[in-house]
Design a protein around this motif. Structure first.
Motif, PDB file in Angstrom:
ATOM      1  N   UNK A  83     -15.785  33.242  28.536  1.00  0.00           N
ATOM      2  CA  UNK A  83     -16.372  31.904  28.562  1.00  0.00           C
ATOM      3  C   UNK A  83     -16.474  31.382  27.133  1.00  0.00           C
ATOM      4  N   UNK A  84     -15.895  30.225  26.898  1.00  0.00           N
ATOM      5  CA  UNK A  84     -15.967  29.598  25.585  1.00  0.00           C
ATOM      6  C   UNK A  84     -16.754  28.299  25.689  1.00  0.00           C
ATOM      7  N   UNK A  85     -17.606  28.056  24.697  1.00  0.00           N
ATOM      8  CA  UNK A  85     -18.526  26.917  24.742  1.00  0.00           C
ATOM      9  C   UNK A  85     -17.790  25.589  24.850  1.00  0.00           C
ATOM     10  N   UNK A  86     -16.680  25.434  24.139  1.00  0.00           N
ATOM     11  CA  UNK A  86     -15.987  24.140  24.171  1.00  0.00           C
ATOM     12  C   UNK A  86     -15.502  23.813  25.577  1.00  0.00           C
ATOM     13  N   UNK A  87     -15.110  24.838  26.354  1.00  0.00           N
ATOM     14  CA  UNK A  87     -14.654  24.613  27.733  1.00  0.00           C
ATOM     15  C   UNK A  87     -15.838  24.242  28.633  1.00  0.00           C
ATOM     16  N   UNK A  88     -16.957  24.927  28.423  1.00  0.00           N
ATOM     17  CA  UNK A  88     -18.146  24.650  29.242  1.00  0.00           C
ATOM     18  C   UNK A  88     -18.654  23.235  29.006  1.00  0.00           C
ATOM     19  N   UNK A  89     -18.651  22.790  27.758  1.00  0.00           N
ATOM     20  CA  UNK A  89     -19.104  21.431  27.444  1.00  0.00           C
ATOM     21  C   UNK A  89     -18.202  20.387  28.104  1.00  0.00           C
ATOM     22  N   UNK A 113     -20.914  28.741  13.563  1.00  0.00           N
ATOM     23  CA  UNK A 113     -20.085  28.012  14.518  1.00  0.00           C
ATOM     24  C   UNK A 113     -18.617  27.915  14.116  1.00  0.00           C
ATOM     25  N   UNK A 114     -18.352  27.954  12.840  1.00  0.00           N
ATOM     26  CA  UNK A 114     -16.942  27.851  12.435  1.00  0.00           C
ATOM     27  C   UNK A 114     -16.146  29.122  12.734  1.00  0.00           C
ATOM     28  N   UNK A 119     -14.244  25.120  17.073  1.00  0.00           N
ATOM     29  CA  UNK A 119     -15.550  24.530  16.733  1.00  0.00           C
ATOM     30  C   UNK A 119     -15.522  23.008  16.715  1.00  0.00           C
ATOM     31  N   UNK A 120     -14.356  22.433  16.383  1.00  0.00           N
ATOM     32  CA  UNK A 120     -14.271  20.965  16.349  1.00  0.00           C
ATOM     33  C   UNK A 120     -14.451  20.371  17.740  1.00  0.00           C
ATOM     34  N   UNK A 121     -14.004  21.095  18.785  1.00  0.00           N
ATOM     35  CA  UNK A 121     -14.180  20.605  20.160  1.00  0.00           C
ATOM     36  C   UNK A 121     -15.615  20.807  20.635  1.00  0.00           C
TER      37      UNK A 121
END
Length: 202
Positions: A83-89, A113-114, A119-121
């Motif tokens: 699970x990656x945060x950018x996908x969940x958001x 975060x970098x 991280x940009x997404x």
């Protein structure tokens, strides 16, 4: 514009500091709701013992039951793979234009975060809300906030809260040692841990 908070984590197990932080974020930022996103297979916890997601989901559901505006999601549990945060958001926002997501995380996440995937997404799909548990000075966090905002054109809020020095790892350790943990978590969660004999073997 709907304002949704998202609080992700393994919640292994959930405790009172999680609930306090979510409540303070909801009240301070005037959020419509806070969604507890229970991690299924977090990429950064490959080595540490995380109990089955069904147990963790049940405990969060019990813990938030009596709080108005708290919800739970099993999106990351049902999702295959890491699970990656950018996908969940992106999933939370969906196709709706009128949702602003406030991602609630510890100051360590802001500092690291970098190192995350894309991280940009992450930063372009949310307002990043960082709470400090005393690990970092205010000056260090302000510097990191400015750096990330300038670099990614992002919105970052530093949430000022009281420090409840409670961690899931500390609770697990106390359970192993046979010490009481009812000071740190809702009674229902503690009873569930006892009934299912959780954390004794870790």
């Amino acid at each position: 514009m709907k304002r949704y908070g998202m609080m992700g984590g393994t919640f292994n197990p959930i405790h009172l500091a999680h609930l306090y932080i979510a409540y303070e974020a909801k009240e301070t930022l005037n959020l419509d709701k806070v969604i507890f996103m229970v991690a299924g297979n977090p990429p950064h916890k490959k080595e540490s013992p995380v109990i089955d997601s069904n147990y963790r989901y049940d405990m969060v559901k019990m813990a938030i039951k009596d709080y108005s505006g708290f919800e739970i999601s099993d999106y990351e549990i049902k999702k295959q793979g890491y699970s990656y945060t950018y996908e969940t958001l992106k999933y939370l926002k969906g196709d709706e234009e009128d949702i602003e997501v406030f991602f609630i995380a510890g100051a360590d996440s802001l500092m690291d975060i970098e190192k995350w995937k894309n991280p940009e997404l992450v930063l372009s799909n949310c307002t990043f809300v960082a709470f400090n548990r005393g690990e970092y000075t205010k000056e260090a966090l302000e510097r990191q906030k400015k750096k990330l905002q300038d670099k990614y054109n992002s919105n970052i809020i530093l949430l000022d809260i009281s420090n409840l020095d409670i961690s899931s790892s500390m609770i697990r350790e106390r359970i192993i040692r046979g010490k009481r943990v009812d000071f740190f978590m809702p009674d229902k969660v503690m009873e569930y841990i006892e009934q299912n004999n959780l954390y004794r073997g870790h």
